[in-house]
Design an enzyme around this catalytic site. Structure first.
Site, PDB file in Angstrom:
ATOM      1  N   HIS A  56      -9.259   1.310   5.684  1.00  0.00           N
ATOM      2  CA  HIS A  56      -7.979   1.648   5.687  1.00  0.00           C
ATOM      3  C   HIS A  56      -8.101   2.007   7.370  1.00  0.00           C
ATOM      4  CE1 HIS A  56      -4.178   2.220   6.274  1.00  0.00           C
ATOM      5  NE2 HIS A  56      -3.617   1.257   6.342  1.00  0.00           N
TER       6      HIS A  56
ATOM      7  N   SER B  37       3.847  -2.242  10.146  1.00  0.00           N
ATOM      8  CA  SER B  37       5.432  -1.424  10.432  1.00  0.00           C
ATOM      9  C   SER B  37       5.461  -3.007  10.138  1.00  0.00           C
ATOM     10  CB  SER B  37       5.502  -1.733  11.837  1.00  0.00           C
ATOM     11  OG  SER B  37       5.250   0.143  12.467  1.00  0.00           O
TER      12      SER B  37
ATOM     13  N   LYS C 280      -0.113   4.235  -0.033  1.00  0.00           N
ATOM     14  CA  LYS C 280      -0.657   5.451   0.388  1.00  0.00           C
ATOM     15  C   LYS C 280       0.063   6.506  -0.925  1.00  0.00           C
ATOM     16  CE  LYS C 280      -0.070   3.100   4.539  1.00  0.00           C
ATOM     17  NZ  LYS C 280       0.072   3.240   6.180  1.00  0.00           N
TER      18      LYS C 280
ATOM     19  N   GLU D 240      -4.985  -4.792  11.416  1.00  0.00           N
ATOM     20  CA  GLU D 240      -4.077  -3.356  10.674  1.00  0.00           C
ATOM     21  C   GLU D 240      -4.669  -2.659  12.425  1.00  0.00           C
ATOM     22  OE1 GLU D 240      -1.632  -2.446   7.200  1.00  0.00           O
ATOM     23  OE2 GLU D 240      -3.650  -0.990   7.596  1.00  0.00           O
TER      24      GLU D 240
ATOM     25  N   GLY E 265       2.733   2.464  11.049  1.00  0.00           N
ATOM     26  CA  GLY E 265       3.262   3.457  11.070  1.00  0.00           C
ATOM     27  C   GLY E 265       4.408   4.259  11.723  1.00  0.00           C
TER      28      GLY E 265
ATOM     29  N   GLU F 181      -6.516   4.526   8.171  1.00  0.00           N
ATOM     30  CA  GLU F 181      -6.390   5.916   7.734  1.00  0.00           C
ATOM     31  C   GLU F 181      -8.120   7.294   7.212  1.00  0.00           C
ATOM     32  OE1 GLU F 181      -3.074   5.814   5.424  1.00  0.00           O
ATOM     33  OE2 GLU F 181      -1.650   5.206   7.406  1.00  0.00           O
TER      34      GLU F 181
ATOM     35  N   ASN G 275       0.646  -0.979   0.574  1.00  0.00           N
ATOM     36  CA  ASN G 275      -0.201  -0.274  -0.481  1.00  0.00           C
ATOM     37  C   ASN G 275       0.733   1.773  -0.234  1.00  0.00           C
ATOM     38  OD1 ASN G 275      -1.814   1.984   0.620  1.00  0.00           O
ATOM     39  ND2 ASN G 275      -2.615   1.362   2.642  1.00  0.00           N
TER      40      ASN G 275
HETATM   41  P1  13P Z   1       3.694   0.649   7.630  1.00  0.00           P
HETATM   42  O1  13P Z   1       3.714  -0.773   7.305  1.00  0.00           O
HETATM   43  O2  13P Z   1       3.854   1.602   7.144  1.00  0.00           O
HETATM   44  O3  13P Z   1       3.262   0.503   9.122  1.00  0.00           O
HETATM   45  O4  13P Z   1       1.791   0.539   6.464  1.00  0.00           O
HETATM   46  C1  13P Z   1       1.055  -0.008   7.210  1.00  0.00           C
HETATM   47  C2  13P Z   1      -0.240  -0.044   6.323  1.00  0.00           C
HETATM   48  O5  13P Z   1      -0.980   1.045   7.233  1.00  0.00           O
HETATM   49  C3  13P Z   1      -0.504  -0.351   5.265  1.00  0.00           C
HETATM   50  O6  13P Z   1      -2.358  -0.648   4.668  1.00  0.00           O
END
Ligand code: 13P
Length: 254
Positions: free
Chosen positions: A97, A214, A11, A169, A175, A99, A9
């Site tokens: 997601h 992560s 983003k 997640e 992140g 976010e 992903n």
């Molecule tokens: P990170 O791997 O940067 O923590 O992000 C995970 C994520 O949100 C995948 O959708």
């Protein structure tokens, strides 16, 4: 054994040039990507879907988008319909997601409508679920995930989950460099399967459930070897060709 899903992903990150370079470097590892032990999927921003689709010609890597609008079509300036993603050769779409849920305040019901739109055009939703740190600390992890899933079950029914992938997640692991422990990931996937058993044991057992938060080359094995975890959804580490390919290699060995 079903292949491990290795999903990147991206983003809202990278320029056209950076993404082109990333894809070229990733695709130069054809033997890794083509292994029957992994299914690799990338999720660029909408505006790069066409470019990435072209870069993926003759590659086993599949394409997905990061979001979709909850309406079929209409006067929704700035939005993207599920049918448009199909036009751009997407096979998957990330929905719910954290976010989207937390920054853009998408409710469980809105996410469920989006799942419905995706399924109507045979796009496979990667439905993300996960708890905030506060939820975990207060012992509400399962209740939060149950509510996130129940809204989708109410909208599309259990059988539609045959066409879905679920990604666990934990919000606090995205992140941040923090990860869930393999035991926590295992326990949540077991809880999700228990919920889905109400739609049939086979459905629950066959469901693909990913872990995200992560994931890096050096911890990927600890998640990919968890019973019931069928792959990983990777943010930051999917933006570097070497680390993404290294995680694919871990997937092949798991
Ligand atoms: P990170 O791997 O940067 O923590 O992000 C995970 C994520 O949100 C995948 O959708």
């Amino acid at each position: 054994m079903k292949p491990k899903i290795i999903a990147g992903n991206w983003k809202m990150q990278g320029s056209l040039q950076e993404i082109t370079n990333l894809m070229r470097e990733v695709c130069s590892n054809f033997d890794v990507l083509n292994s029957p032990s992994v299914q690799v999927i990338v999720f660029p921003s909408f505006v790069y879907l066409h470019t990435v689709h072209q870069l993926l010609q003759n590659s086993p890597v599949l394409l997905g988008a990061q979001n979709v609008n909850e309406h079929v079509a209409g006067a929704y300036t700035g939005e993207v319909a599920a049918s448009m993603l199909k036009d751009m050769r997407c096979q998957f779409v990330i929905l719910g997601h954290s976010e989207r849920r937390h920054v853009y305040k998408e409710s469980n019901e809105l996410v469920a409508e989006k799942v419905q739109r995706a399924l109507e055009v045979q796009l496979t939703p990667i439905l993300c679920v996960g708890e905030l740190l506060e939820d975990r600390e207060k012992g509400r992890t399962e209740a939060v995930i149950q509510a996130q899933l129940q809204a989708v079950i109410d909208a599309v029914g259990y059988q539609a989950f045959q066409q879905c992938i679920i990604a666990y997640e934990p919000v606090w692991a995205i992140g941040t460099g923090l990860t869930a422990t393999p035991e926590q990931a295992e326990s949540v996937q077991a809880f999700i399967r228990k919920l889905l058993k109400q739609g049939g044991t086979e459905l629950a057992n066959k469901m693909s459930i990913l872990y995200g938060g992560s994931v890096k080359p050096d911890n990927a094995a600890s998640f990919l070897s968890v019973p019931g975890i069928d792959g990983v959804l990777i943010g930051g580490a999917s933006l570097k060709a070497q680390s993404f390919v290294d995680i694919c290699k871990v997937g092949i060995q798991s």
